[in-house]
Each structure stands twice: as C-alpha cells, then as structure tokens.
Enzyme design. Structure first.
Site, PDB file in Angstrom:
ATOM      1  N   LYS A   8       0.846  -1.197   0.000  1.00  0.00           N
ATOM      2  CA  LYS A   8       0.000   0.000   0.000  1.00  0.00           C
ATOM      3  C   LYS A   8       0.878   1.242   0.000  1.00  0.00           C
ATOM      4  CE  LYS A   8       0.993   1.117   4.450  1.00  0.00           C
ATOM      5  NZ  LYS A   8       1.711   2.358   4.861  1.00  0.00           N
ATOM      6  N   ALA A  95      10.191   0.199   4.481  1.00  0.00           N
ATOM      7  CA  ALA A  95       9.888   1.109   3.375  1.00  0.00           C
ATOM      8  C   ALA A  95       8.588   1.869   3.553  1.00  0.00           C
ATOM      9  CB  ALA A  95       9.847   0.321   2.069  1.00  0.00           C
ATOM     10  N   ASP A 134      -1.697  -1.173  10.605  1.00  0.00           N
ATOM     11  CA  ASP A 134      -2.194  -1.081   9.225  1.00  0.00           C
ATOM     12  C   ASP A 134      -2.570  -2.433   8.648  1.00  0.00           C
ATOM     13  OD1 ASP A 134       0.335  -2.120   8.961  1.00  0.00           O
ATOM     14  OD2 ASP A 134       1.087  -0.578   7.611  1.00  0.00           O
TER      15      ASP A 134
END
Length: 267
Positions: A8, A95, A134
């Site tokens: 995402k 990342a 998340d």
C-alpha cells in the site's frame, strides 16, 4: 493455496495526538498497490507448522515473523491444524509500504478459507488489528480513510484513473520507532478527507506526511528522491507511511530515475 500480498501507499498521514496507551491517533488514506506484492503460499504441514522464506532476505526468527504470528493467532482462536507457509519476499521492508502487514493478513485470509471458518469481514478485521496498526487495511484492500491507530476504516472515493503510480526506494531503511521518535503530533484545521477533494495539483501544498520533516533530516537521500519526483513532473509526490519508499503520481511515465524505481503501474 497461493495468495498475492500486495502493498500500500499513504496519501497524506496526519499524526494527531499521542494516546495514553503509547500509540498515536492517525488520519491517513491507504491505497492498495496491486502490482507490487509478496507471494504467500499455504499448505497443510506434514509435521509442525513452519515458515520457509525466499526472495529478499529476512533477518528475523521465524516465530517473530508476522506470518507465523498470524498463524499462531488463528490456531489459538480456532484450533486450526498445522500449516507450512512459504513466503516469497519481493517488496522491500523498512519502506513504509506495509508488506509485512499484508503478508500477515494474507495468512489470516488464507487460513480462513483453508479451514472453512467462514469468518465475517468484521471478525477478520478484528483479528488483523491485533497484529499491527495497518494490518486490517488489507482485509478490505480498497482505498480507505484510516483513523485511530489505522485500524478504523471507511471507504473513500478517489479519482486517480489514468495516472501512473511510480514507487521508488533508496538504500535507506526506516524503522517505525525511528519515525515516531521525532514526530510532533498536530491536528490540522481541515481534515485530510476534505483536503483530498481538491484537485491533485493542489495536494503538494496541503496533503502532508507528518513523518517527512524528521525523516528527511536524518535521511537526506529520501527527501532528495521526493524532490526529484517533483522536478520530473509528478502531480504529487510523498514518502509512504514511515518511509523510506517514495511515490509519485504522474500523467506519463518519467525517465531518469530508473535505479531507484521498484514499481510502476497505471491506476
């Protein structure tokens, strides 16, 4: 069973306040990146459950990997049998792309199907939320306005059709702890969802990632990569999540930054 665990990006990320439980209240829009994914394979184990990894090397004991944590959670809650997990790691970690969270959710979704648990979306989201902030997003895996720690979601419509998404990652990696260590919570006057209704050409001034200022000071190469995207014509560029990946939305495919690009797709 083979599943694609896509990553995402975050369109805006407001760190609103620090909570009493040590977490932070956030407001962000998460957008799935369909073409950039890890591959998670699940099959019944002949003996005890285990995790096999390939692709990008993962410096983490198997039981500490989110895939195994997801499996152990499902075993504890529903008594499911032993599973052999093969993780083909293709998306860089450190990342801000949520690949570990996506892998974990893929295991939850796969185990649900493999053992015919017939869990509801609400139940799957609750399970995923136990593993990370998340992780729940990947149950729906559609554009979502995420609040609280990131696990409270609602659908949001975005008109990005025809634009090119370019994702790049410098050599730097950023840990979640490093990202939060320098952030200063702040509640904007205009909520993120309202700012995203403006034309994309206005997002660069109004749609911010609160981690950028601190992270760019520590890792100038990440800030420089974002600047290069803007110089190359990005309508909007930002660091994703807590970094270090940077993405840009372009009307056409840019050239000259091939060394850092890890993915390009048309939305």
């Amino acid at each position: 069973m083979i599943l694609r665990a896509n990553c995402k990006i975050n369109l805006g990320l407001d760190v609103l306040r620090r909570r009493e439980d040590g977490f932070h209240d956030l407001e962000t829009v998460m957008l799935p990146v369909a073409g950039l994914y890890d591959i998670v394979e699940l099959e019944p184990a002949q003996g005890e459950s285990e995790l096999t990894t390939k692709g990008i090397a993962i410096d983490c004991p198997a039981e500490q990997n989110l895939c195994m944590k997801a499996l152990r959670l499902m075993q504890q809650r529903y008594g499911v049998g032993e599973v052999h997990i093969t993780l083909d790691k293709r998306v860089p970690f450190g990342a801000g792309l949520g690949s570990g969270s996506s892998d974990a959710t893929a295991v939850i979704l796969g185990v649900n199907k493999m053992f015919d648990l017939s869990l509801s979306e609400e139940q799957l989201i609750a399970l995923a939320s136990e593993l990370g902030s998340d992780t729940a997003f990947f149950v729906r895996n559609t554009p979502q306005l995420c609040t609280s720690r990131g696990e409270v979601m609602r659908d949001i419509e975005l008109n990005l059709k025809g634009l090119y998404l370019v994702v790049a990652k410098p050599e730097d990696a950023v840990s979640t702890r490093e990202a939060y260590s320098g952030v200063r919570p702040f509640v904007p006057q205009i909520p993120l969802a309202e700012r995203l209704t403006a034309p994309i050409c206005e997002w660069q001034q109004n749609v911010k990632n609160d981690f950028e200022k601190h992270i760019f000071e520590l890792h100038p190469t990440i800030g420089a990569l974002k600047a290069r995207f803007i110089a190359d014509g990005a309508l909007y560029a930002s660091m994703s999540g807590s970094g270090s990946a940077v993405f840009g939305l372009f009307e056409s495919v840019p050239y000259g930054i091939e060394n850092e690009i890890i993915h390009i797709e048309q939305l």
